[in-house]
Design a protein around this motif. Structure first.
Motif, PDB file in Angstrom:
ATOM      1  N   PRO A 270     -10.328   1.241  16.196  1.00 40.44           N
ATOM      2  CA  PRO A 270     -10.332   2.154  15.428  1.00 40.44           C
ATOM      3  C   PRO A 270      -9.766   1.202  13.935  1.00 40.44           C
ATOM      4  O   PRO A 270     -10.609   2.214  13.006  1.00 40.44           O
ATOM      5  CB  PRO A 270      -8.680   2.970  15.718  1.00 40.44           C
ATOM      6  CG  PRO A 270      -7.844   1.902  16.554  1.00 40.44           C
ATOM      7  CD  PRO A 270      -8.586   1.154  17.411  1.00 40.44           C
ATOM      8  N   ALA A 271      -9.625   0.641  14.078  1.00 44.34           N
ATOM      9  CA  ALA A 271     -10.094  -0.694  12.748  1.00 44.34           C
ATOM     10  C   ALA A 271     -10.544  -1.331  12.055  1.00 44.34           C
ATOM     11  O   ALA A 271     -11.498  -1.929  11.096  1.00 44.34           O
ATOM     12  CB  ALA A 271      -8.488  -1.365  12.457  1.00 44.34           C
ATOM     13  N   LYS A 272     -11.781  -1.019  13.627  1.00 47.55           N
ATOM     14  CA  LYS A 272     -13.084  -2.468  13.706  1.00 47.55           C
ATOM     15  C   LYS A 272     -14.708  -1.966  13.550  1.00 47.55           C
ATOM     16  O   LYS A 272     -14.494  -0.655  13.841  1.00 47.55           O
ATOM     17  CB  LYS A 272     -12.652  -2.939  14.389  1.00 47.55           C
ATOM     18  CG  LYS A 272     -13.337  -4.447  14.942  1.00 47.55           C
ATOM     19  CD  LYS A 272     -13.592  -5.235  15.125  1.00 47.55           C
ATOM     20  CE  LYS A 272     -14.105  -4.804  16.389  1.00 47.55           C
ATOM     21  NZ  LYS A 272     -13.858  -6.280  17.616  1.00 47.55           N
ATOM     22  N   VAL A 273     -15.089  -2.154  12.386  1.00 44.03           N
ATOM     23  CA  VAL A 273     -15.606  -0.930  11.872  1.00 44.03           C
ATOM     24  C   VAL A 273     -17.385  -2.790  11.417  1.00 44.03           C
ATOM     25  O   VAL A 273     -17.456  -3.746  11.254  1.00 44.03           O
ATOM     26  CB  VAL A 273     -16.741  -0.172  10.977  1.00 44.03           C
ATOM     27  CG1 VAL A 273     -15.878   0.933  11.044  1.00 44.03           C
ATOM     28  CG2 VAL A 273     -16.465  -1.121   9.525  1.00 44.03           C
ATOM     29  N   LYS A 274     -18.372  -2.601  12.184  1.00 51.16           N
ATOM     30  CA  LYS A 274     -19.196  -4.228  11.641  1.00 51.16           C
ATOM     31  C   LYS A 274     -20.414  -3.712  10.810  1.00 51.16           C
ATOM     32  O   LYS A 274     -21.152  -2.025  12.025  1.00 51.16           O
ATOM     33  CB  LYS A 274     -19.598  -5.094  12.850  1.00 51.16           C
ATOM     34  CG  LYS A 274     -18.947  -5.981  13.152  1.00 51.16           C
ATOM     35  CD  LYS A 274     -18.483  -7.003  13.842  1.00 51.16           C
ATOM     36  CE  LYS A 274     -17.407  -7.416  14.255  1.00 51.16           C
ATOM     37  NZ  LYS A 274     -17.496  -9.667  14.756  1.00 51.16           N
ATOM     38  N   PRO A 275     -21.835  -4.119  10.424  1.00 54.92           N
ATOM     39  CA  PRO A 275     -23.607  -3.739  10.255  1.00 54.92           C
ATOM     40  C   PRO A 275     -23.558  -3.805  11.466  1.00 54.92           C
ATOM     41  O   PRO A 275     -23.531  -4.251  12.839  1.00 54.92           O
ATOM     42  CB  PRO A 275     -23.062  -4.958   9.348  1.00 54.92           C
ATOM     43  CG  PRO A 275     -22.216  -5.590   8.804  1.00 54.92           C
ATOM     44  CD  PRO A 275     -21.393  -5.326  10.235  1.00 54.92           C
ATOM     45  N   GLU A 276     -24.275  -2.595  11.864  1.00 56.86           N
ATOM     46  CA  GLU A 276     -25.613  -2.131  12.755  1.00 56.86           C
ATOM     47  C   GLU A 276     -26.479  -1.914  12.129  1.00 56.86           C
ATOM     48  O   GLU A 276     -26.616  -1.102  10.554  1.00 56.86           O
ATOM     49  CB  GLU A 276     -24.366  -0.742  13.711  1.00 56.86           C
ATOM     50  CG  GLU A 276     -25.736  -0.221  14.844  1.00 56.86           C
ATOM     51  CD  GLU A 276     -26.291   0.919  14.426  1.00 56.86           C
ATOM     52  OE1 GLU A 276     -26.754   1.011  15.696  1.00 56.86           O
ATOM     53  OE2 GLU A 276     -26.539   1.117  13.755  1.00 56.86           O
ATOM     54  N   GLY A 277     -27.857  -2.005  12.696  1.00 54.29           N
ATOM     55  CA  GLY A 277     -29.510  -2.279  12.462  1.00 54.29           C
ATOM     56  C   GLY A 277     -29.722  -3.095  11.787  1.00 54.29           C
ATOM     57  O   GLY A 277     -29.601  -4.057  11.435  1.00 54.29           O
ATOM     58  N   PRO A 278     -30.738  -2.756  11.090  1.00 54.78           N
ATOM     59  CA  PRO A 278     -31.638  -1.698  11.543  1.00 54.78           C
ATOM     60  C   PRO A 278     -32.175  -0.412  12.702  1.00 54.78           C
ATOM     61  O   PRO A 278     -32.331  -2.065  13.552  1.00 54.78           O
ATOM     62  CB  PRO A 278     -32.959  -1.635  10.559  1.00 54.78           C
ATOM     63  CG  PRO A 278     -32.510  -3.366   9.690  1.00 54.78           C
ATOM     64  CD  PRO A 278     -31.232  -4.077  10.289  1.00 54.78           C
ATOM     65  N   PHE A 279     -32.491  -0.069  13.120  1.00 59.53           N
ATOM     66  CA  PHE A 279     -33.921   0.031  13.879  1.00 59.53           C
ATOM     67  C   PHE A 279     -34.171   1.564  13.867  1.00 59.53           C
ATOM     68  O   PHE A 279     -33.825   2.259  13.053  1.00 59.53           O
ATOM     69  CB  PHE A 279     -31.960   0.825  15.134  1.00 59.53           C
ATOM     70  CG  PHE A 279     -32.961   1.328  16.429  1.00 59.53           C
ATOM     71  CD1 PHE A 279     -33.048   0.109  17.152  1.00 59.53           C
ATOM     72  CD2 PHE A 279     -32.915   2.769  16.232  1.00 59.53           C
ATOM     73  CE1 PHE A 279     -33.265   1.226  18.756  1.00 59.53           C
ATOM     74  CE2 PHE A 279     -33.219   3.100  18.033  1.00 59.53           C
ATOM     75  CZ  PHE A 279     -33.325   2.338  18.613  1.00 59.53           C
ATOM     76  N   GLY A 280     -35.773   1.378  14.708  1.00 59.35           N
ATOM     77  CA  GLY A 280     -36.791   2.817  14.184  1.00 59.35           C
ATOM     78  C   GLY A 280     -36.152   3.796  14.696  1.00 59.35           C
ATOM     79  O   GLY A 280     -35.651   3.798  16.312  1.00 59.35           O
ATOM     80  N   ASP A 281     -36.423   4.439  14.081  1.00 54.48           N
ATOM     81  CA  ASP A 281     -35.289   5.978  14.892  1.00 54.48           C
ATOM     82  C   ASP A 281     -36.718   7.065  14.186  1.00 54.48           C
ATOM     83  O   ASP A 281     -37.677   6.866  14.187  1.00 54.48           O
ATOM     84  CB  ASP A 281     -34.327   6.225  14.264  1.00 54.48           C
ATOM     85  CG  ASP A 281     -32.848   6.456  14.758  1.00 54.48           C
ATOM     86  OD1 ASP A 281     -33.377   7.428  15.716  1.00 54.48           O
ATOM     87  OD2 ASP A 281     -32.069   6.015  14.635  1.00 54.48           O
TER      88      ASP A 281
END
Length: 614
Positions: A270-281
């Motif tokens: 619950p305390a962890k995030v990281k950069p995600e993307g870019p992604f063609g959507d």
């Protein structure tokens, strides 16, 4: 009855000439994706790629690439689902005509998954680097699972009824993810997993999550179904698949399908995030890099004969268009039971689904008076914008069934003509500002933040529309090439827009409003849309819808000739103007790598595996 796994579905499709094998060596890096897109556009068969360079697993593309094939895959259970829908709408019909509903009880028996001790999915244990590292577009930030079934359960109410199966984007390599240890889980707002994640954050404990890939086709369809609260997606998968879904549980963890091709087990810290993307959507642009939750991988299982299903996401229409149309066929009749007074709601695929809703409602407030203006339509519009994923819409047009019993939201041109003949821009434009929009939409003032507008039309026609350009038209410097997109709608190329809107509006569009006030357009011109390239925007209906509604934010991009604010209500006396130019901060559009495009064209030449397929 129904397919219990992907292998039986593939074999059956091939027997019936609905699937072809691609044995040509192709790369996971954009090539298989480009082939799938071209075959989808041609209305072609499902594709089994048997010789993909960077993986040992065959890949299955375009499985749901046509609506006809999608219906065929679920042909054994559609009558049962239609019977259950009719029972929901007309419960007394079962007593009057019991034989019509004889399949309904058997279908209901398939709602409850059954526990099993093992299954083919447990054949092998692999690492995430062994999964097919599929990249669809040149600027994608890494490899993604494009048809994941992400399963979580409520920590407060675990079990089937507290479960959620959704299709949320999963990045398996690239960026800052630790190889073989982490994956990114990108879920948008208004998704069931978000409720479960919130519970984990409040308790300060990891959230168990299982990601399924493949398995019975009904599992994939269930993951994208907008089901009412209280109906688990696993139950719908059993109903659509014609069998109780066999589920395996190991060491007290979450269950997973015994017939899945791959299962990734892990937890979200619950305390962890990281950069995600870019992604063609699916809006036709790249969703950019943002922090999203991270899945810590525990283990990955796969079948010995595993197949990796995939799709390509991009500007609509794409394969997920079949999902939306098929879902509408199954559930469209239920709309009035969920939203009283509403006859139809159409999330327009060509506009990226969430940016544009077209609706037909009912005016029942004062049946003793002639219908002259929207009343109940406004109540119904608020209900639509407060319901599930419909709440992500930016533009909602709503008309009254009483004005035209034959009006159809899927006949776009007819629908817009009906609305624009009746709308009173002084009265019928209603904004919601500083609210939520689709996570993938970059036209607002921040991630998940933007505005909405309801345009309601009821009563007798106010104007007659024309499909030709005005004989004379004065435009300011920089505005050029006016073109008719639909009756009553002009698109005009405007000067380049270098910045986002600031308080007070864009000076170029304000100058356009001033000039059009001094040199009025005919009453038949009800709407003006300013774009980067009017020839492109007006070339097809799909182009017009995509450009207009994916490149504008109602609160900052709607203007009007003779605009005024009275008692905090905005209106205008002349045509409505939408600024749909590309602006700073908008996401870049999707374009193929030219070398990849040439490679696909070579495959389509005489003697190639795609000859006469695309």
């Amino acid at each position: 009855m129904g397919y219990k796994n992907l292998q039986s579905c593939v074999a059956d499709l091939e027997r019936h000439g609905m699937l072809i094998r691609i044995d040509e060596p192709l790369s996971l890096n954009m090539e298989v994706g480009a082939v799938q897109r071209r075959v989808y556009a041609a209305g072609g068969p499902a594709l089994l790629f048997t010789n993909v360079k960077e993986t040992a697993f065959p890949l299955l593309g375009n499985l749901f690439g046509t609506l006809e094939r999608t219906r065929w895959i679920f042909r054994d259970t559609l009558d049962v689902i239609e019977s259950l829908v009719r029972l929901k709408l007309h419960p007394m019909e079962a007593l009057r005509h019991p034989l019509k509903f004889r399949g309904a009880p058997m279908g209901a028996l398939h709602l409850l998954p059954r526990r099993v001790s093992g299954g083919p999915v447990l054949d092998c244990i692999i690492s995430s680097s062994e999964l097919p590292q599929l990249v669809s577009w040149p600027r994608d930030g890494g490899a993604f699972i494009t048809l994941p079934q992400v399963y979580s359960e409520s920590l407060q109410s675990p079990g089937l009824r507290g479960g959620n199966l959704g299709m949320y984007r999963v990045q398996i390599s690239g960026n800052e993810y630790s190889p073989d240890r982490e994956m990114g889980v990108h879920y948008q707002i208004h998704r069931g997993i978000g409720v479960h994640h919130r519970e984990a954050v409040e308790r300060g404990v990891p959230l168990p999550v299982n990601i399924f890939v493949g398995g019975a086709p009904s599992m994939t369809m269930a993951a994208v179904m907008p089901l009412p609260e209280g109906m688990p997606e696993l139950s719908f998968a059993g109903l659509l698949g014609g069998h109780r879904v066999p589920m395996v549980t190991r060491a007290g963890g979450l269950p997973f399908p015994a017939q899945a091709d791959f299962v990734i087990r892990g937890t979200i810290d619950p305390a962890k995030v990281k950069p995600e993307g870019p992604f063609g959507d699916h809006l036709g642009y790249y969703s950019l890099v943002h922090d999203f939750p991270v899945l810590d991988i525990k283990e990955i299982f796969c079948r010995r004969d595993a197949i990796w299903p995939f799709t390509t996401v991009g500007r609509p229409p794409q394969e997920d268009t079949s999902f939306g149309t098929f879902i509408h066929e199954l559930t469209g009749e239920l709309i009035p039971t969920v939203l009283p007074g509403i006859c139809e709601v159409h999330a327009v695929d060509a506009a990226g689904v969430h940016p544009l809703l077209l609706a037909i409602g009912s005016e029942r407030y004062t049946p003793y008076n002639p219908l002259s203006e929207p009343q109940e339509l406004l109540t119904q519009a608020n209900a639509i914008l407060g319901h599930g994923q419909l709440s992500l819409a930016k533009f909602l047009f709503i008309a009254a069934r009483e004005d035209n019993a034959d009006l159809d939201t899927h006949n776009i041109r007819e629908y817009f003509t009906h609305v624009l003949e009746r709308v009173d821009w002084r009265r019928d434009v209603h904004f919601q500002t500083m609210t939520t929009i689709d996570t993938l939409d970059y036209t607002g003032h921040g991630l998940n933040r933007g505005s909405k507008v309801v345009i309601a039309a009821a009563g007798a026609p106010r104007r007659s529309l024309e499909g030709t350009l005005p004989a004379q038209m004065e435009l300011p410097a920089g505005f050029r090439r006016p073109t008719v997109a639909m009756p009553g709608i002009l698109v005009i190329s405007g000067p380049a827009c270098a910045a986002r809107k600031k308080q007070g509006g864009d000076p170029d569009i304000k100058e356009l409003c001033r000039v059009l006030r001094e040199h009025p357009l005919p009453e038949a011109c009800a709407m003006v849309v300013v774009v980067d390239d009017s020839e492109f925007a007006a070339r097809t209906e799909e182009n017009f819808l995509w450009v207009t509604f994916t490149r504008s934010n109602p609160a900052t991009d709607i203007y009007g000739v003779g605009a005024f604010t009275e008692s905090k209500h905005w209106g205008c006396t002349g045509p409505l103007i939408i600024d749909a130019r590309t602006k700073a901060g908008h996401a870049p559009g999707l374009e193929e790598d030219p070398a990849v495009t040439r490679r696909v064209e070579e495959l389509a030449a005489q003697g190639g595996p795609l000859f006469q397929v695309i």
